[in-house]
Scaffold this active site. Sequence first.
Site, PDB file in Angstrom:
ATOM      1  N   SER A 255       0.857  -1.179   0.000  1.00  0.00           N
ATOM      2  CA  SER A 255       0.000   0.000   0.000  1.00  0.00           C
ATOM      3  C   SER A 255       0.888   1.221   0.000  1.00  0.00           C
ATOM      4  O   SER A 255       2.110   1.122  -0.150  1.00  0.00           O
ATOM      5  CB  SER A 255      -0.871   0.005   1.249  1.00  0.00           C
ATOM      6  OG  SER A 255      -0.033   0.220   2.368  1.00  0.00           O
ATOM      7  N   LYS A 256       0.244   2.369   0.229  1.00  0.00           N
ATOM      8  CA  LYS A 256       1.015   3.611   0.242  1.00  0.00           C
ATOM      9  C   LYS A 256       2.078   3.607   1.330  1.00  0.00           C
ATOM     10  O   LYS A 256       3.052   4.336   1.266  1.00  0.00           O
ATOM     11  CB  LYS A 256       0.069   4.793   0.391  1.00  0.00           C
ATOM     12  CG  LYS A 256      -0.540   5.149  -0.947  1.00  0.00           C
ATOM     13  CD  LYS A 256      -1.841   5.873  -0.865  1.00  0.00           C
ATOM     14  CE  LYS A 256      -2.739   5.385  -1.986  1.00  0.00           C
ATOM     15  NZ  LYS A 256      -4.125   5.321  -1.618  1.00  0.00           N
ATOM     16  N   ARG A 257       1.880   2.754   2.343  1.00  0.00           N
ATOM     17  CA  ARG A 257       2.889   2.676   3.411  1.00  0.00           C
ATOM     18  C   ARG A 257       4.226   2.161   2.876  1.00  0.00           C
ATOM     19  O   ARG A 257       5.269   2.459   3.392  1.00  0.00           O
ATOM     20  CB  ARG A 257       2.400   1.766   4.537  1.00  0.00           C
ATOM     21  CG  ARG A 257       1.383   2.437   5.440  1.00  0.00           C
ATOM     22  CD  ARG A 257       1.125   1.640   6.693  1.00  0.00           C
ATOM     23  NE  ARG A 257       0.641   0.297   6.383  1.00  0.00           N
ATOM     24  CZ  ARG A 257       1.320  -0.816   6.603  1.00  0.00           C
ATOM     25  NH1 ARG A 257       2.513  -0.756   7.137  1.00  0.00           N
ATOM     26  NH2 ARG A 257       0.807  -1.987   6.306  1.00  0.00           N
ATOM     27  N   HIS A 258       4.133   1.323   1.831  1.00  0.00           N
ATOM     28  CA  HIS A 258       5.364   0.836   1.217  1.00  0.00           C
ATOM     29  C   HIS A 258       5.748   1.823   0.103  1.00  0.00           C
ATOM     30  O   HIS A 258       5.841   1.459  -1.059  1.00  0.00           O
ATOM     31  CB  HIS A 258       5.165  -0.564   0.639  1.00  0.00           C
ATOM     32  CG  HIS A 258       4.737  -1.577   1.672  1.00  0.00           C
ATOM     33  ND1 HIS A 258       3.419  -1.759   2.029  1.00  0.00           N
ATOM     34  CD2 HIS A 258       5.459  -2.445   2.418  1.00  0.00           C
ATOM     35  CE1 HIS A 258       3.345  -2.721   2.963  1.00  0.00           C
ATOM     36  NE2 HIS A 258       4.559  -3.150   3.215  1.00  0.00           N
ATOM     37  N   GLY A 259       5.949   3.076   0.498  1.00  0.00           N
ATOM     38  CA  GLY A 259       6.150   4.170  -0.451  1.00  0.00           C
ATOM     39  C   GLY A 259       7.294   3.943  -1.422  1.00  0.00           C
ATOM     40  O   GLY A 259       7.253   4.391  -2.570  1.00  0.00           O
TER      41      GLY A 259
END
Length: 318
Positions: A255-259
């Site tokens: 997700s965005k957490r894994h930028g």
Amino acid sequence: MSLNQIRGRFAPSPTGEMHLGNAWTALLAWLHTRSQGGQMILRIEDLDPDRSREEYVKQLLEDMAWLGLDWDEGPDIGGAYGPYYQSERRNFYEAALEKLEAAKLIYPCYCTRAELHAVAAAPHLGETEYVYPGTCRTLTGKEREERQKQSRRSSVRLTVSNEIICFSDALQGECRQAVEFSCGDFVIRRSDGVFAYQLAVVVDDGSMAITEVLRGADLLMSTPRQLLLYRLLELQPPVFIHVPLLIGTDGSRLSKRHGSLSLANMRKRGIKPETIIGYLAWKAGQIAAWEPLTARDMIGHFSINSIPVAPVVVEDML
Ligand code: GLU
């Protein structure tokens, strides 16, 4: 279009930067379509005006092109089944709603979020999920008037039948679900007037003559609801292929957490598209070892049966 023309699609929501997980679905949908000589359609699922952004659409088109994934119809080039932005397809959704209304299959629901949360206690469901208990299904005309007088905004729900929906997913196998018990009467238009994904995706895939829907396995549980709508709207359902999600080494969904795994970031770090395509092809069981590849190189070798069924872990290699 010939009668047996294969038509596949990629239907991203422009709510953030494209990441490796989106590239995975886009690549597999593209390969599944191209390996059968089919047409590829790109549709932008920007139903939700609060979450969708035009800049993400622009970035997405660039990322797709950079990966070497092309399309025959889409937002930038048009096509016979347009428009290709969901935000421009309201008239299609309204016509579908009218059809369901004429068949007396929908009703206004005045339940507030707090009331719905109160029923969300079933242990098998997540915090925001609930089985709708049918509260507003049997309201009398008078009761509806009263709720309207309290100026309660209403969503629109579909009355679901008590049957078990069965279908065969080309990767996950036989699936069955009693929609009545998994979610109950579900929302097809939100109380703010935005049409729900479940309705829009069926209307769009149906009216765009899509024959293959390859997408993430997170949508497997939505498919029975969609099949119900296909039938009620008299649309031809596609073949469904639900591919596993990519997950991080911590087990959570990419997700965005894994930028650092956004395509923009990987590009900035000098990673080549062939490196990414080769990595994804390897993870999808299409090649024995990770090597640089173009999407085109793989067209002749693609096999759905080699794709794993369980979630696929992305190590910190990219
Ligand atoms: N727009 C959805 C997403 O980006 C995909 C919907 C679909 O493929 O049916 O998650």
